[in-house]
Design an enzyme around this catalytic site. Sequence first.
Site, mmCIF file in Angstrom:
data_model
loop_
_atom_site.group_PDB
_atom_site.id
_atom_site.type_symbol
_atom_site.label_atom_id
_atom_site.label_comp_id
_atom_site.label_asym_id
_atom_site.label_seq_id
_atom_site.Cartn_x
_atom_site.Cartn_y
_atom_site.Cartn_z
ATOM 1 N N GLY A 102 0.805 -1.213 0.000
ATOM 2 C CA GLY A 102 0.000 0.000 0.000
ATOM 3 C C GLY A 102 0.835 1.258 0.000
ATOM 4 O O GLY A 102 1.319 1.711 -1.038
ATOM 5 N N CYS A 103 1.026 1.837 1.184
ATOM 6 C CA CYS A 103 1.699 3.135 1.269
ATOM 7 C C CYS A 103 3.171 3.067 0.902
ATOM 8 O O CYS A 103 3.731 4.036 0.372
ATOM 9 C CB CYS A 103 1.503 3.724 2.659
ATOM 10 N N VAL A 104 3.825 1.936 1.177
ATOM 11 C CA VAL A 104 5.219 1.786 0.743
ATOM 12 C C VAL A 104 5.287 1.776 -0.772
ATOM 13 O O VAL A 104 6.059 2.516 -1.394
ATOM 14 C CB VAL A 104 5.846 0.510 1.342
#
Length: 216
Positions: free
Chosen positions: A153-155
């Site tokens: 996701g955010c990575v």
Amino acid sequence: MTGAANETLTPYRKQGFGQTLEPIPPYGLLIVDFVNGFADPEMFGGGNIRPAIERTESLLAHARRAGWPVAHSRIVYADDDSDANIFSAKVPNLLKLKEASPASQIVDELTPVAGEMVVRKTVPSAFFGTMLAPWLAQRGVISLFVAGAVTSGCVRASVVDAMSHGFRPIVVSNCVGDRALEPHNANLFDMEQKNACLLTLSEALELPVSATTAVA
């Protein structure tokens, strides 16, 4: 390498994916969303996130000794939910991450120190709509080491945007984590083919140390 792995790699190799991307100093470090809520399996955590946080302590200490620019990101929504968006529509529990919420605070082991940037965001990427890219550029960063959660996701979103801004993303593969291992492994594979260099923590720590001088 197993036959199945070879079969997966064949079209990538044939089409020219997965070329070597060497780390080039000066280096910086981005730690994505290692906050209490993502360390908690009852909220957003689980999987291999806790071991990734523990390893990132060593990576952060190394970056500080070397004088690298260090940035952290947090997901923070307004107290009145006025900045609710598509991300929070897909994952409504994200709206619990407010400025003062314990779940939104960076884990104690990785508490930022003076001079480190803390990016507040309401979308997956630490770059979108923030000052992270110019902050890194001002400090001369070429290669950006990335740790954090979650890998899929955010990575992943932050790595793609780092690449899009012209930084060389170096994903420290055992310093990123996800609540499930299947998406973790799949996204590491895909980032290595298209966007980033993958190094383990031990490999990252063995690189020649390079410091960056901040621009006033």
